[in-house]
Design a protein around this motif. Structure first.
Motif, PDB file in Angstrom:
ATOM      1  N   LYS A 107       0.762  -1.264  -0.085  1.00  0.00           N
ATOM      2  CA  LYS A 107       0.056   0.023   0.090  1.00  0.00           C
ATOM      3  C   LYS A 107       1.032   1.319  -0.014  1.00  0.00           C
ATOM      4  O   LYS A 107       0.739   2.332  -0.758  1.00  0.00           O
ATOM      5  CB  LYS A 107      -0.993   0.095   1.180  1.00  0.00           C
ATOM      6  CG  LYS A 107      -1.819   1.135   1.118  1.00  0.00           C
ATOM      7  CD  LYS A 107      -2.826   1.153   2.396  1.00  0.00           C
ATOM      8  CE  LYS A 107      -3.690   2.525   2.465  1.00  0.00           C
ATOM      9  NZ  LYS A 107      -4.626   2.259   3.387  1.00  0.00           N
ATOM     10  N   ALA A 108       1.889   1.220   0.773  1.00  0.00           N
ATOM     11  CA  ALA A 108       2.973   2.507   0.834  1.00  0.00           C
ATOM     12  C   ALA A 108       3.417   2.691  -0.652  1.00  0.00           C
ATOM     13  O   ALA A 108       3.410   3.762  -0.919  1.00  0.00           O
ATOM     14  CB  ALA A 108       4.002   2.133   1.601  1.00  0.00           C
ATOM     15  N   ILE A 109       3.719   1.470  -1.176  1.00  0.00           N
ATOM     16  CA  ILE A 109       4.346   1.799  -2.637  1.00  0.00           C
ATOM     17  C   ILE A 109       3.342   2.381  -3.654  1.00  0.00           C
ATOM     18  O   ILE A 109       3.537   3.266  -4.306  1.00  0.00           O
ATOM     19  CB  ILE A 109       4.753   0.253  -3.046  1.00  0.00           C
ATOM     20  CG1 ILE A 109       6.086  -0.029  -2.253  1.00  0.00           C
ATOM     21  CG2 ILE A 109       5.403   0.467  -4.625  1.00  0.00           C
ATOM     22  CD1 ILE A 109       6.681  -1.379  -2.648  1.00  0.00           C
ATOM     23  N   ARG A 110       1.921   1.837  -3.538  1.00  0.00           N
ATOM     24  CA  ARG A 110       1.020   2.269  -4.159  1.00  0.00           C
ATOM     25  C   ARG A 110       0.776   3.978  -4.013  1.00  0.00           C
ATOM     26  O   ARG A 110       0.288   4.676  -4.967  1.00  0.00           O
ATOM     27  CB  ARG A 110      -0.143   1.441  -4.113  1.00  0.00           C
ATOM     28  CG  ARG A 110      -0.144   0.163  -4.594  1.00  0.00           C
ATOM     29  CD  ARG A 110       0.214   0.202  -6.079  1.00  0.00           C
ATOM     30  NE  ARG A 110      -0.059  -1.265  -6.771  1.00  0.00           N
ATOM     31  CZ  ARG A 110       0.403  -1.615  -7.822  1.00  0.00           C
ATOM     32  NH1 ARG A 110       1.442  -0.846  -8.584  1.00  0.00           N
ATOM     33  NH2 ARG A 110       0.291  -2.997  -8.365  1.00  0.00           N
ATOM     34  N   LEU A 111       0.733   4.210  -2.773  1.00  0.00           N
ATOM     35  CA  LEU A 111       0.716   5.579  -2.477  1.00  0.00           C
ATOM     36  C   LEU A 111       1.878   6.475  -3.099  1.00  0.00           C
ATOM     37  O   LEU A 111       1.595   7.594  -3.569  1.00  0.00           O
ATOM     38  CB  LEU A 111       0.618   5.679  -0.946  1.00  0.00           C
ATOM     39  CG  LEU A 111      -0.797   5.113  -0.334  1.00  0.00           C
ATOM     40  CD1 LEU A 111      -0.555   5.314   1.221  1.00  0.00           C
ATOM     41  CD2 LEU A 111      -1.804   6.200  -0.786  1.00  0.00           C
ATOM     42  N   LYS A 112       2.912   5.934  -2.977  1.00  0.00           N
ATOM     43  CA  LYS A 112       4.028   6.616  -3.414  1.00  0.00           C
ATOM     44  C   LYS A 112       3.942   6.711  -5.055  1.00  0.00           C
ATOM     45  O   LYS A 112       4.098   7.915  -5.417  1.00  0.00           O
ATOM     46  CB  LYS A 112       5.387   5.719  -3.147  1.00  0.00           C
ATOM     47  CG  LYS A 112       6.614   6.539  -3.568  1.00  0.00           C
ATOM     48  CD  LYS A 112       7.270   7.715  -2.923  1.00  0.00           C
ATOM     49  CE  LYS A 112       8.496   8.014  -3.106  1.00  0.00           C
ATOM     50  NZ  LYS A 112       9.152   9.255  -2.517  1.00  0.00           N
ATOM     51  N   GLN A 113       3.482   5.762  -5.645  1.00  0.00           N
ATOM     52  CA  GLN A 113       3.083   5.628  -7.327  1.00  0.00           C
ATOM     53  C   GLN A 113       2.135   6.729  -7.536  1.00  0.00           C
ATOM     54  O   GLN A 113       2.118   7.322  -8.417  1.00  0.00           O
ATOM     55  CB  GLN A 113       2.843   4.308  -7.509  1.00  0.00           C
ATOM     56  CG  GLN A 113       4.181   3.532  -7.752  1.00  0.00           C
ATOM     57  CD  GLN A 113       3.785   1.874  -8.226  1.00  0.00           C
ATOM     58  OE1 GLN A 113       2.582   1.438  -7.877  1.00  0.00           O
ATOM     59  NE2 GLN A 113       4.626   1.390  -9.000  1.00  0.00           N
ATOM     60  N   MET A 114       1.045   6.903  -6.610  1.00  0.00           N
ATOM     61  CA  MET A 114      -0.041   7.732  -6.915  1.00  0.00           C
ATOM     62  C   MET A 114       0.428   9.122  -6.963  1.00  0.00           C
ATOM     63  O   MET A 114      -0.017   9.934  -7.928  1.00  0.00           O
ATOM     64  CB  MET A 114      -1.088   7.590  -5.937  1.00  0.00           C
ATOM     65  CG  MET A 114      -2.355   8.313  -6.185  1.00  0.00           C
ATOM     66  SD  MET A 114      -3.706   8.272  -4.696  1.00  0.00           S
ATOM     67  CE  MET A 114      -2.615   9.107  -3.497  1.00  0.00           C
ATOM     68  N   TYR A 115       1.334   9.610  -6.129  1.00  0.00           N
ATOM     69  CA  TYR A 115       1.664  10.885  -6.147  1.00  0.00           C
ATOM     70  C   TYR A 115       2.989  11.226  -7.139  1.00  0.00           C
ATOM     71  O   TYR A 115       2.965  12.297  -7.410  1.00  0.00           O
ATOM     72  CB  TYR A 115       2.226  11.310  -4.603  1.00  0.00           C
ATOM     73  CG  TYR A 115       1.189  11.399  -3.653  1.00  0.00           C
ATOM     74  CD1 TYR A 115       0.267  12.336  -3.657  1.00  0.00           C
ATOM     75  CD2 TYR A 115       1.178  10.344  -2.462  1.00  0.00           C
ATOM     76  CE1 TYR A 115      -0.567  12.736  -2.663  1.00  0.00           C
ATOM     77  CE2 TYR A 115       0.021  10.225  -1.634  1.00  0.00           C
ATOM     78  CZ  TYR A 115      -0.886  11.472  -1.737  1.00  0.00           C
ATOM     79  OH  TYR A 115      -1.891  11.578  -1.023  1.00  0.00           O
ATOM     80  N   ASP A 116       3.556  10.289  -7.557  1.00  0.00           N
ATOM     81  CA  ASP A 116       4.560  10.292  -8.317  1.00  0.00           C
ATOM     82  C   ASP A 116       4.394   9.135  -9.308  1.00  0.00           C
ATOM     83  O   ASP A 116       5.324   8.015  -9.318  1.00  0.00           O
ATOM     84  CB  ASP A 116       5.918  10.202  -7.728  1.00  0.00           C
ATOM     85  CG  ASP A 116       7.174  10.286  -8.770  1.00  0.00           C
ATOM     86  OD1 ASP A 116       6.945  10.471  -9.771  1.00  0.00           O
ATOM     87  OD2 ASP A 116       8.195  10.252  -8.260  1.00  0.00           O
ATOM     88  N   PRO A 117       3.754   9.419 -10.507  1.00  0.00           N
ATOM     89  CA  PRO A 117       3.418   8.335 -11.486  1.00  0.00           C
ATOM     90  C   PRO A 117       4.444   7.829 -12.242  1.00  0.00           C
ATOM     91  O   PRO A 117       4.258   6.577 -12.735  1.00  0.00           O
ATOM     92  CB  PRO A 117       2.233   9.158 -12.406  1.00  0.00           C
ATOM     93  CG  PRO A 117       1.799  10.110 -11.687  1.00  0.00           C
ATOM     94  CD  PRO A 117       2.888  10.682 -10.787  1.00  0.00           C
TER      95      PRO A 117
END
Length: 437
Positions: free
Chosen positions: A180-190
């Motif tokens: 989930k933390a990685i996905r949040l990071k990807q959401m803010y930095d596509p």
């Protein structure tokens, strides 16, 4: 909510992704006194940025919203407990099963990702000098070196510190909160969605303190420093739950082992578990490209060599598991849920009680998906109360004694109460159900 409050309220699982958002570069991961990795903040740490990627913070999207963002496609199916998926399977890898934990599917997937050039590197937990930590790995010839289960705290802290220096695409493995933390990071930095091209989700029964390994080492007979902990030494002549823990005592290089069944239930009782895990409602790593776990269902659990359940959530994952090396059965949604029934019962059915209890004590808890929150009868809540207390006392007593015998003597009354309440509650429930029938 801030990172500081997350740590103070024991809601951190040590994923370390928040470190990459500290613009002051002062934050770092350290061991706390309970044997978990947590962020240590500097005076100028930018907590407003860091909290955006914390999987337990109030401020973010939940797993349903992130699943829709990253995994929802016209061809995917959806189940409210499983998440988005392509296929559901149980089985094993013919090549990697004997050298791996469970069915060897994770090793097979890692191997396929590298061999098929889907990614250029893996960021996975690997043994280094007898200890375990996340490392970059790209040598397909040595793939069996990464094929064991590790129940010890690790952190993704180095991932985003070193990712820009690595050429090519990367695959990462992790438990639900890490994913989930990685996905949040990807959401803010596509841009990171392309760089981190594949995520392997490891279905988790709860993160353990490093004291858990210390306890097992002493039970195995290690009286001094040890290394090379192996948590799942299989007995291929028996069933999947019949395995041993082993380690090597540094002083004489001797291997020590203990039969895990002789130690009782180390998972259902919550011994040495992270408090934050009691506030996770993602049982099946819903946000990964592929989710892998033990097949704790008949007939698969009767095989000592191990079997895995597999949930493919992307087209790439579905193509990977259709390789010739795998022996797989297609299974239905009910079987997937049954394979992790204990985790669903605890994490979902008991979550509302735990949230209400902590709030009544003035403690901070994260927002959880309302649809998983369920009211339980009083006696089931008493099981939850005793399990919370047993978890808390297990870490307290180990910190106090650091001795297996003194620990066992101190914790046994709490284990007895938990077993007693659980036993009579389930008997009463069966009796009530019988009367209704």
């Amino acid at each position: 909510m801030t990172i500081d409050l997350i740590v103070k309220n024991n809601l951190c699982t040590g994923c370390g992704v928040c470190i990459s958002e500290d613009q002051s570069h002062q934050a770092k991961m350290i061991w706390n006194n309970e044997g978990f990795l947590v962020p240590s903040l500097g005076k100028s740490s930018t907590q407003d940025k860091m909290i955006k990627v914390c999987p337990f913070a109030i401020q973010q999207k939940n797993e349903d919203e992130l699943g829709e963002l990253f995994l929802k496609l016209p061809e995917t199916q959806y189940h409210d407990k499983i998440g988005y998926y392509y296929g559901l399977y149980a089985g094993y890898s013919k090549e990697f099963r004997e050298t791996s934990s469970s069915g060897g599917i994770a090793t097979y997937v890692f191997n396929a990702l590298l061999e098929q050039k889907i990614v250029d590197h893996l960021f996975i937990v690997k043994e280094v000098d007898g200890q375990y930590a996340y490392q970059f790995f790209s040598n397909v010839e040595e793939i069996t070196q990464i094929s064991k289960t590790r129940y010890t705290p690790v952190t993704l802290e180095k991932l985003f510190q070193e990712l820009s220096k690595v050429d090519g695409k990367v695959a990462v493995s992790g438990v639900a909160c890490f994913v989930k933390a990685i996905r949040l990071k990807q959401m803010y930095d596509p841009v990171l969605k392309e760089k981190i091209a594949f995520i392997v989700g490891i279905i988790c029964g709860g993160l353990k303190s490093r004291y858990y390994t210390d306890y097992l080492a002493q039970e195995a007979g290690c009286k001094s420093e040890y290394s090379h902990a192996q948590y799942r030494v299989k007995n291929k002549e028996s069933h999947a739950l019949d395995y041993k823990f082993s380690c090597i005592e540094k002083s004489d290089k001797r291997i020590h082992m203990v039969d895990m069944q002789s130690l009782g239930d180390m998972w259902g009782t919550g011994l040495f578990k992270s408090n934050a895990c009691d506030f996770c409602d993602d049982v099946l790593t819903e946000l990964a490209d592929i989710s892998l776990g033990d097949a704790w269902i008949k007939p698969y659990r009767m095989d000592g060599l191990g079997n895995s359940i597999i949930i493919t959530r992307t087209e790439i994952a579905e193509l990977i598991v259709n390789g010739n090396d795998l022996v797989l059965d297609s299974i239905d949604e009910n079987k997937i849920i049954e394979s992790q029934s204990g985790s669903f019962n605890h994490r979902h059915n008991g979550l509302l009680y735990r949230i209400q209890l902590y709030k009544s004590q003035g403690r901070i808890v994260p927002f959880k998906r309302e649809r998983v929150l369920k009211k339980q009868i009083f006696l089931l809540n008493m099981i939850q109360k005793n399990r919370l207390l047993t978890r808390e006392k297990s870490i307290y007593f180990w910190m106090k004694f650091n001795d297996r015998q003194k620990f066992n003597n101190a914790i046994k009354i709490y284990l007895y109460k938990l077993r007693f309440v659980s036993k009579w509650t389930h008997r009463l429930i069966r009796f009530i159900q019988k009367i209704k029938l």
